[in-house]
Design a protein around this motif. Sequence first.
Motif, PDB file in Angstrom:
ATOM      1  N   ASN A 114       0.797  -1.224   0.000  1.00 55.35           N
ATOM      2  CA  ASN A 114       0.000   0.000   0.000  1.00 55.35           C
ATOM      3  C   ASN A 114       0.831   1.276   0.000  1.00 55.35           C
ATOM      4  O   ASN A 114       0.536   2.225   0.716  1.00 55.35           O
ATOM      5  CB  ASN A 114      -0.943   0.018   1.212  1.00 55.35           C
ATOM      6  CG  ASN A 114      -0.180  -0.094   2.532  1.00 55.35           C
ATOM      7  OD1 ASN A 114       1.018  -0.317   2.532  1.00 55.35           O
ATOM      8  ND2 ASN A 114      -0.875   0.078   3.633  1.00 55.35           N
ATOM      9  N   THR A 232      -4.419  -0.239  -3.155  1.00 54.96           N
ATOM     10  CA  THR A 232      -5.258  -0.627  -2.021  1.00 54.96           C
ATOM     11  C   THR A 232      -6.265   0.452  -1.643  1.00 54.96           C
ATOM     12  O   THR A 232      -6.793   0.447  -0.537  1.00 54.96           O
ATOM     13  CB  THR A 232      -4.388  -0.972  -0.794  1.00 54.96           C
ATOM     14  OG1 THR A 232      -3.558   0.149  -0.481  1.00 54.96           O
ATOM     15  CG2 THR A 232      -3.524  -2.187  -1.055  1.00 54.96           C
ATOM     16  N   LYS A 334      -7.961  -4.913   0.766  1.00 51.05           N
ATOM     17  CA  LYS A 334      -7.040  -4.939   1.907  1.00 51.05           C
ATOM     18  C   LYS A 334      -5.928  -5.943   1.701  1.00 51.05           C
ATOM     19  O   LYS A 334      -4.781  -5.730   2.118  1.00 51.05           O
ATOM     20  CB  LYS A 334      -7.816  -5.261   3.185  1.00 51.05           C
ATOM     21  CG  LYS A 334      -6.986  -5.202   4.453  1.00 51.05           C
ATOM     22  CD  LYS A 334      -7.856  -5.489   5.672  1.00 51.05           C
ATOM     23  CE  LYS A 334      -7.018  -5.445   6.951  1.00 51.05           C
ATOM     24  NZ  LYS A 334      -7.853  -5.737   8.162  1.00 51.05           N
ATOM     25  N   GLY A 336      -4.534  -6.694  -1.032  1.00 49.28           N
ATOM     26  CA  GLY A 336      -3.654  -6.330  -2.146  1.00 49.28           C
ATOM     27  C   GLY A 336      -3.934  -7.104  -3.414  1.00 49.28           C
ATOM     28  O   GLY A 336      -3.030  -7.328  -4.221  1.00 49.28           O
TER      29      GLY A 336
END
Length: 376
Positions: A114, A232, A334, A336
């Motif tokens: 992220n 993300t 979340k 990825g």
Amino acid sequence: MKIYTLATAVAIGLIFVSCIKQEPLNSECDILSVSLDYDILNRQPSIDNDKVTIIVKDGVSLTSLAPEFTLTPGATISPASGTALDFTAPQIYTVTSEDGEWKKDYTVVIEPVNTINLNYTFDNAKQVKAMGGSYDVFYEVDNSGKETMQWASANAAYALTFQASKPDTYPTYKGENGVQGYCAVLVTRSTGNYGEKLGKPMAAGNLFMGKFDMTTAVMKPLQATRFGVPFTNVPSRLTGFYKFKPGETFSEPGAGGKLVPVPGKVDTPNIYAVLFETTENMEWLDGENVLSPDNQNIIATAELIDAHPSDEWVEFSLPFILRPGKAIDKEKLKAGRYSITVVMSSSKEGDYFRGAIGSTLQVDDIDIVCLTDEEE
């Protein structure tokens, strides 16, 4: 008699040995692949000209990781493959060729999924040496000045045409007089005799998030553009500024690879973004499927439809539109599992070698606007 036979045999043996040509030692010094504990990888590592980027799952500690490398035959690497190092900062590895004559430094970056930038100013570009000169590679930095991402283009393939020398003679380069500071300049250029013989007489200036694969650039150019970087956030809009001047004559490849004018047609640029889900069978998109209406991995797109010629900066704001039946899964986000790409080209049909030589697209201050936690 025995002495003569032995002497003759020795002589023949020496002659035979002296006639054996020793294989030359390998002069290549490249990283071919890299591996890390699969359980912590978010996706396959990316290897560029002098940089290796490894994306790991969020929450993985970077303080002691030991990537292992496959090198060109006979080459060695320092630090040694499999050495545990602290990757909270990038590490420099040096690859030495088998013959010891050549060395190449790679910056190896390991980062969580992220960390992508959302704002792109095109103020930063490094020059990469190529045959007969050098070309620009744009990169992004964080607030501390650390490099976080490199933009991809087909400049490396254009170097094979011997049509360019300085950065501003390539299809994609850093230009002055941006909205603020510098900007990216994309130009559709002739590929000369080399490209004509291959049936690819022009090269549109392009810039995109992802990687350009030189191994397929000549024979399968549409597959050479590997679109996508981990993402993300929930994208809402793609915003930015552009200028565009079409080239004089829109053309397409004809007999013998020569350009044939298409009467009445005017070149247009391309600016778009795609959010997609990565799977084992599709870790990235390419020129064959990046906007395909039947690509089930695509979640949402944002596309500039009404681009027009302008000598002044034109501001745009493009909404991300969900594909029918698609939604953004918060758990996949979340974890990825999504990637995003932003793609820009000086000729909309340039991936099929159709366009106008001289078409020029300038872009600056591109932003991916995302929803906040409350808006999600």
